[in-house]
Design an enzyme around this catalytic site. Sequence first.
Site, short mmCIF file in Angstrom:
data_model
loop_
_atom_site.label_atom_id
_atom_site.label_comp_id
_atom_site.label_asym_id
_atom_site.label_seq_id
_atom_site.Cartn_x
_atom_site.Cartn_y
_atom_site.Cartn_z
N ASP A 41 0.79 -1.24 0.00
CA ASP A 41 0.00 0.00 0.00
C ASP A 41 0.83 1.29 0.00
O ASP A 41 1.83 1.39 0.71
CB ASP A 41 -0.88 0.08 1.26
CG ASP A 41 -1.61 -1.20 1.56
OD1 ASP A 41 -1.58 -2.11 0.75
OD2 ASP A 41 -2.20 -1.27 2.66
N SER A 101 -0.40 -0.05 7.45
CA SER A 101 -0.74 1.17 6.70
C SER A 101 -1.28 2.30 7.55
O SER A 101 -1.85 2.08 8.62
CB SER A 101 -1.76 0.84 5.62
OG SER A 101 -1.10 0.18 4.58
N ASP A 160 -5.34 0.77 9.59
CA ASP A 160 -5.16 1.71 8.47
C ASP A 160 -5.78 3.09 8.74
O ASP A 160 -6.64 3.56 7.98
CB ASP A 160 -5.72 1.12 7.16
CG ASP A 160 -5.24 -0.30 6.90
OD1 ASP A 160 -4.17 -0.66 7.42
OD2 ASP A 160 -5.94 -1.07 6.20
#
Length: 479
Positions: A41, A101, A160
């Site tokens: 990512d 992430s 995330d």
Amino acid sequence: MTEIDFFKKASEEAERNRHLVRQDPNRLKYHLMPPVGLLNDPNGLIQFKGIYHVFYQWNPFDTAHGAKYWGHYSSRDLVHWKEEPIALAPDQWYDRNGCYSGSAIEFEGKLYLFYTGNVKNEDGRRETYQCLAISEDGIHFDKKGPVLELPKGYTAHFRDPKVWGKNGSFYMIVGAQTLNQEGAAVLFASKDLYHWEEKGKIAGAWMNGLEDFGYMWECPDLFELDGQEILLVSPQGLEPSGYEYHNLFQSGYFAGKLDYEKAKFKHGSFAELDRGFDFYAPQTFKDDSGRRILYGWMGITDEAESSQPTVPYRWIHALTMPRVLDMKNGRLIQIPVEEFKNLRKGKTEINDVEINGANLQLDGLSGKTAELMLESFKNGKGIFKMDFRNEASLTYNPDQKEIQLQRRNVKTGMQESRICKISSLSKLHVFMDQSSLEIFINGGEEVFTARYFPDPEDETILFSGDAGFSVSMWNLEDK
Ligand code: FRU
């Protein structure tokens, strides 16, 4: 190991394998890819003190997933990038199985990174911590540890964090799985970026007309565009249905109106962002010029991953080109950033081309690292087809109003395709980069992103069917 040892070990590994990566004919020329190892990512996208920063999920030691680091590139123009030292390493008790992430925000002249500390216990149980790291110079980060623990009602698949500021407050949206194994996006608010208050689940299964909608939502992003709020999410567990959801995992958006006070998001239906094979976990940021720019991971976690021919060269995956988002007729459109025009050289232009037949080559139109712009389309009655280096093809069928990208699956060797509907074909903007294709249709109404692995020497571009258009092609310089 100390923090320094973690950084040293990863950098040494990168140094050891760089020469192999350099030898790979599939190495990309103008896309961000890992120096070695696995990239997934895009993380922490920001323009900080004028400089663009792209961080990314990185496993420096292997071409498989593992305890992720945050790799780091910086740039003044979104085209030419500098490799920076590793930003985050999994060196603390709260992130020892991965600095997963997250996002970036500037506050009082400092760069704040929020990320997920991923922990797997000896007994296999997962723990998740939303963590903060701060930098003065945008290069060296000081970890502050967890600022948010797992709230009630969710499993440890909670990660995330994407953070933004609005009206004197800060907000964070986190991707989640409820205790019923349903995907969701959860909103938090803070005044100081350290203390976070749960506002509630703003989207998920059984809300806003959705039914069951996947078992986990990864990488949420929330931003305003054209007077609406857009929620990007990457749901896992959607079954293919008609033209939709043919990759293992999806990425798309809901457009609507968010009431921040009540934490209520009224939104429309989910639309996929990309129609190709390799696109996942996109993230956006607003740059100093006010553009909302998106990067996606030009890859996906599936069973074919490890068969990619870059693996023997000790690297895998890349990021997409940066794309400006805009709203047109209630839908998001994506347009490659203007800056890439600076890479153009050696223009070939052919006006009023008439295609009538099969496998026609046009004078001067061939290449591996090129940009092609096809405009002023006159759709014929039959199909129109473009073949890229005898390894992938794009076909428009005006009868069915379908456009299809086809390529060979790296694992099975079989042809596979992705299809979507368009009302007509007026414009094609194609970016070829050695082993990648990004095809923007009708000014970014639809995009197909894919990796493909042609014979490294093959530069053939073929046209078939029945159509008229004008075409320009440029070779694109190395980054
Ligand atoms: C999405 C994702 C994220 C996670 C990261 C780990 O591709 O699974 O949810 O934070 O990758 O690398």
